[in-house]
Structure formats: C-alpha cells, structure tokens
Write a protein that holds these residues in place. Structure first.
Motif, short mmCIF file in Angstrom:
data_model
loop_
_atom_site.label_atom_id
_atom_site.label_comp_id
_atom_site.label_asym_id
_atom_site.label_seq_id
_atom_site.Cartn_x
_atom_site.Cartn_y
_atom_site.Cartn_z
N SER A 186 -6.37 -2.37 7.04
CA SER A 186 -6.95 -1.12 7.53
C SER A 186 -5.93 -0.05 7.89
CB SER A 186 -7.80 -1.39 8.78
OG SER A 186 -8.73 -2.41 8.52
N ASP A 187 -6.35 1.22 7.66
CA ASP A 187 -5.61 2.36 8.21
C ASP A 187 -6.16 2.70 9.59
OD1 ASP A 187 -3.95 2.98 5.87
OD2 ASP A 187 -5.88 3.36 4.91
N ARG A 188 -7.46 2.56 9.72
CA ARG A 188 -8.09 2.78 11.03
C ARG A 188 -9.01 1.60 11.28
NH1 ARG A 188 -11.62 6.75 11.85
NH2 ARG A 188 -12.08 7.19 9.66
N ARG B 279 -8.05 2.13 -2.82
CA ARG B 279 -7.60 3.12 -1.83
C ARG B 279 -6.49 3.99 -2.39
NH1 ARG B 279 -2.76 3.15 1.02
NH2 ARG B 279 -2.74 3.91 3.17
N THR C 91 -2.02 3.63 11.27
CA THR C 91 -1.18 4.36 10.31
C THR C 91 0.23 4.57 10.84
OG1 THR C 91 -1.86 6.50 11.18
CG2 THR C 91 -3.16 5.58 9.37
N GLU D 171 -8.36 6.16 2.31
CA GLU D 171 -8.13 5.37 3.52
C GLU D 171 -9.03 4.13 3.56
OE1 GLU D 171 -8.95 7.26 7.28
OE2 GLU D 171 -11.08 7.48 6.89
N TYR E 65 -0.05 6.54 3.83
CA TYR E 65 -1.38 7.03 4.21
C TYR E 65 -1.50 8.52 3.88
CZ TYR E 65 -5.38 7.91 7.36
OH TYR E 65 -6.59 8.26 7.90
N LYS F 15 0.82 -1.21 0.00
CA LYS F 15 0.00 0.00 0.00
C LYS F 15 0.85 1.25 0.00
CE LYS F 15 -2.07 -0.86 4.44
NZ LYS F 15 -2.83 -0.36 5.56
N ASP G 296 -5.59 3.14 15.64
CA ASP G 296 -4.93 3.83 14.54
C ASP G 296 -3.81 2.93 14.02
OD1 ASP G 296 -3.56 5.44 12.83
OD2 ASP G 296 -3.24 7.08 14.27
#
Ligand SMILES: Nc1ncnc2c1ncn2[C@@H]1O[C@H](COP(=O)(O)OP(=O)(O)O)[C@@H](O)[C@H]1O
Ligand SMILES: [Mg+2]
Length: 503
Positions: free
Chosen positions: A467-469, A447, A485, A283, A249, A246, A483
C-alpha cells in the motif's frame, strides 16, 4: 515424551499426500512444520493424531511402535491436535466444551462441571491462557476459541500438541500473545508441532524446522541460521523474490470518490457506516482490518454486487452508486473477489470459458449472437501463458486447478483488458508464496501503469508491503489512516487500530 514418524506414506487415490516422511518430535521443543498449501502438512499430522491411518510407515513413542485406530487412541497416548477449523459447540460454555467426550458414560452433571471449571482455571493459570470457563463459546472472539481448543487438549493430559496453522485467525497482537502461550507450553516440557506457511512466524517460534514439499521432507534446519530466503526456496523449489518492486509514488487524477457510503448487511444491520475515501490513479490504497468489520459489504457496494443504503460512489466522475456490475466493468473496473469459488469463477466451466466470463459478448469473441470459440480458445491460451496459470489445457475444468492457479486465472481475466481501477479482496488468501509473489507483482504493475488499486486484506503484511496509503476498518468505519509513501508504517500501530484501539 518423544515421537518419531518413520517412513510415513499416505495416498488419496492417485494423490500421494505424504511420501516416506521421517520426523522427530521432542519434549520441550517447538518443531516448525513449514510447507505450501497442499504440501501434506495437515495429512501428516492427521495421521499422528489418529484421524487417518498411514498406508506405510510407523509411529514410535519413546522408541516403541504404536498403532492408532482413531483420535481416541492418540489422545490416550498423549497426542492432541488443534485443527484449522475448530470443533467446538457454540452454545456450550468453555467448561462444557472441555469435558465433552471425556467421560463417555457420564452425564454433564454439576459435579463434573464444577471439577472441570476448577481444572480449566488451573490450566489457565499454568500457561497464561486467561479463558473464563463459564463463558459460552459463541460469545468468545475467535482468538479465545482457539485457546479453548488448546485447553481441551491439555485437559486430556496431552504431552504432544499439534497446532495446525494456528495464527491464520489471529490479529498481530493476538499472535504475540499466542506465541507467549506456545513458549510457556514448551518450557513446561510439552512437545509442540507448529504448522504454518509463514516464514517470519516459523523463524520466531520454532526450535527446529522441517520443510515439506509435495509430500516429502525437503529440508531441515536450525531457525537461528536459516534465512527466510532459504526457507522459501526449500518450500517452493525455486528462489522467491520478496520485495515488491514499485515505481516512485506519483498519483494522478481521482478515479474513485466515495462519500458517506452506508451499506446494510443481509439482516439489515449497518455493515458500512458513513465511509468516505478516494483512490487515485497510480496508487495502492490498502484497507486493513480483522475479517468481519464491513470490508466485504464495502467491496460488494463498490463493485455493484450489493446496493448502497445511502451515500455516493463516483467512478471517473460519474455517479455509479446504482449502476450495474456490467456497467462498472465496462468503465474499466476490475474485481478480484474475496470468494473465488463462489463469485470468482464457475468451477464446472473450463479455463477458457472462465477466462471470457465477462467478455464473451465483446466483438473480440462474438459476431452478433455467435461466439467464435476458436478466438476464445486462442486468447485463453495466451492469457493463461501470460499470467502463469498452470493448467493441462484451456479445456480443463477450472475447479480442478489448485487454489493458486484458480486465483491467477481470475487475475488474468480481470487484468488482461483495459482497466483503470482494480478492486482486489483478499487477493492471496490461502495461496502459496510463489503465487503470492506473482499476484503482488501483477497488482503493482497495474499501479505503475496508472491504475488505481484498492486492496482489502486481513493479512497485515500484505497491506504493509503493497500500500501507498492504509485505511483501517473497524466496525464499519475507518478508524485510522496511515501514509506509507514517506517510509515504512508502524505495524504495531496498524495492528492496534485493527483491534479497535483509539489512536
Ligand atoms: N481427505 C482427502 N481426500 C483426498 N485428498 C486429500 C485429502 N486430504 C488431503 N488431500 C490432498 O492431499 C494433499 C495434501 O493436503 P494437505 O495435507 O491438506 O496439505 P497442507 O495441510 O500442507 O495444505 C493435497 O493434494 C490435498 O488435496
Ligand atoms: Mg493444512
């Protein structure tokens, strides 16, 4: 007690589910049986537990050939299986379920039951199972119902226990406890077969591993020296990439803004309870939770399949709380639904028809009321190729594709057009690692090119890797937020929140 399967072949019509399989199961050992969906794991073990008869091959117990005419014969020989779908009577107590069928002529009188309760308690103590024999099965969480199945098998004096994908229904903490039980059974001298498609689990629990692919044993080995990459390659037949790539962010504008959303279930209970959150461009927001904590109702309200009782949903700054499914779709919301058979596609339609299910009225495919089928077929073939949908042709009935290819068909349909928000519910449930790798890559691509992605999954590893969050849903509410990130999130902490523990 040692068991040997020799040259087992089983066909269902044209499908060869098992082909010349050899397998040894030993006392005091956990044999890990690994394979993708459809590899033939359940079939093989259904043969060993007497449910199916093999077309060829034989079963040897301590060197002597045996023939099972039914599960009764297998259990009499000391072989018991805990199936993927439990076979308990919900309104009966644990003890009643355990003795059910043991004594074909007897009734469930108080004497049998009292004895059964004692015996259940004894089994409980011996293996750390901790199930109250007097509780009604329907009042037990799924993790404990599974233990009742194990007690049932032990009550019948099984020496060989076959566990078919036992962790599929467990939370991470329950998996840890479950592994302790498996180890204590092994240490007591039982032979165990542990079926899974999860690599980390098999490496943790198995003493020996056999890998099935397309009905054949394609590899065997020692978990102390095998790596996840090697196992995955055996299982899929090609190298598999695990790390989801990925971009850094870099969230943009808020796409979805949900405030105080409340959704009722079919029977008017509160399924989603005053929930607020946002999803931004660029995100991935992952919603973790054990199934049945309101996730499905939340997704249905967001995508327009179910109405909200109160609260507000803003999408691209527009109030869509009461907008239709098609309106949301037109604004750029993609939806990969939880139940692909029921709401994701129409099984009796062809691949091409399913590909344009929401867009056939577009000017791309229609001139006024007339659908230009040649354009539909052309596009469908292109999307099938682009999204790795393996199908004999676009005229093939969608229902005849494998689960992974059905899901890729849905992903293709939802992502081939201009989207800005992808709502994906259990996007890889029941799929093999190859398809999972592919779908994860697609979601991440969405994303990285500026879409917001909302993923609901009961697979914690999936949530953690994408996931980022992370939001954790429990009893209709978000009980924790993490979180991801700035570094990896503590899996254990998420697992505890999923089980309802207060932070
Ligand atoms: N009762 C059945 N009738 C027809 N085909 C079956 C039946 N059970 C399994 N199969 C087929 O046999 C193959 C192996 O299935 P299964 O043993 O359930 O795989 P696994 O447990 O590894 O996911 C699949 O192609 C499946 O569709
Ligand atoms: Mg199976």
């Amino acid at each position: 007690m040692d068991v040997e399967l020799k040259g087992i072949t089983k066909r269902f019509g044209p499908v060869v589910a098992n082909s010349n399989v050899n397998l040894t199961i030993r006392a005091g050992e956990v044999l890990g049986l690994l394979g993708e969906n459809g590899a033939g794991k359940s079939t093989l073990m259904n043969i060993l537990s007497g449910l199916y008869a093999a077309d060829e091959g034989q079963i040897l117990i301590d060197g002597k050939p045996v023939v099972f005419r039914g599960p009764g014969d297998a259990i009499a020989a000391g072989i018991g299986m805990v199936h993927q779908h439990f076979m308990l009577v919900p309104v009966f107590t644990v003890a009643e379920n355990v003795i059910l069928g043991v004594e074909p002529t007897g009734k469930l009188d108080w004497l049998d039951l009292a004895a059964a309760r004692d015996q259940v308690n004894e089994i409980n103590k011996k293996y750390g199972l901790e199930v109250d024999p007097g509780t009604r099965v329907e009042d037990l969480p799924v993790g404990l119902q599974q233990r009742v199945e194990i007690i049932k098998v032990l009550f019948r004096s099984a020496d060989v226990l076959i566990l078919d994908e036992p962790t599929a229904v467990l939370t991470p903490q329950e998996v840890t406890e479950f592994f302790e039980i498996v180890k204590s059974l092994r240490d007591a001298g039982k032979a165990l077969v542990f079926i899974t498609h999860k690599l980390n689990e098999i490496l943790e629990i198995a003493d020996r591993i056999s890998v099935l692919r397309d009905g054949q044993i394609v590899g065997e080995g020692d978990p102390r020296t095998l790596t996840e990459a090697q196992l995955a390659e055996m299982m899929v037949g090609r190298p598999v990439v695990f790390e989801v790539e990925k971009a850094p962010y870099a969230p943009g504008r808020t796409l979805l803004d949900v405030s105080e959303l409340t959704v009722l279930s079919e029977d008017d209970k509160i399924a989603v309870d005053h929930v607020s959150f946002q999803v931004k461009s660029g995100e991935v927001v992952g919603i973790a939770g054990v199934q049945g904590n309101g996730q499905s109702a939340l997704i249905e309200a967001l995508t327009g399949l179910h109405h909200a009782a109160s609260g507000k949903i803003l999408f691209l700054d527009k109030d869509i709380t009461h907008a239709s499914v098609r309106e949301r779709h037109r604004m750029g919301m993609a939806h990969i639904p939880e139940d692909r058979q029921r709401s994701g596609m129409i099984s009796n339609f062809t691949v091409a028809e399913n590909m344009v299910l929401n867009t056939y009225y577009d000017e791309r495919y229609a001139s006024g009321p007339n659908i230009r089928w040649s354009d539909v077929f052309k596009s469908a073939a292109k999307y099938a190729a682009d999204f790795d949908v393996r199908t004999p042709s676009v005229f093939t009935r969608a229902g005849s594709l494998s689960g992974g290819n059905q899901q890729k068909l849905i992903v293709a349909r939802e992502l081939e057009r201009e989207t800005c928000l992808v709502v994906a519910a259990q996007p890889t449930r029941g799929l093999d690692v190859g398809s999972i790798e592919y779908i994860h890559g697609r979601l991440m691509h969405a994303r990285d090119t500026g879409d917001g992605v909302l993923i609901v999954s009961s697979e914690l590893d999936e949530i953690l890797s994408l996931s980022d969050r992370i939001l954790v849903m429990f009893k209709g509410r978000f009980v924790a937020e993490f979180d991801a990130t700035k570094g990896p999130v503590d899996k254990n902490a998420v697992g505890l929140a999923m089980a309802g523990a207060q932070a």
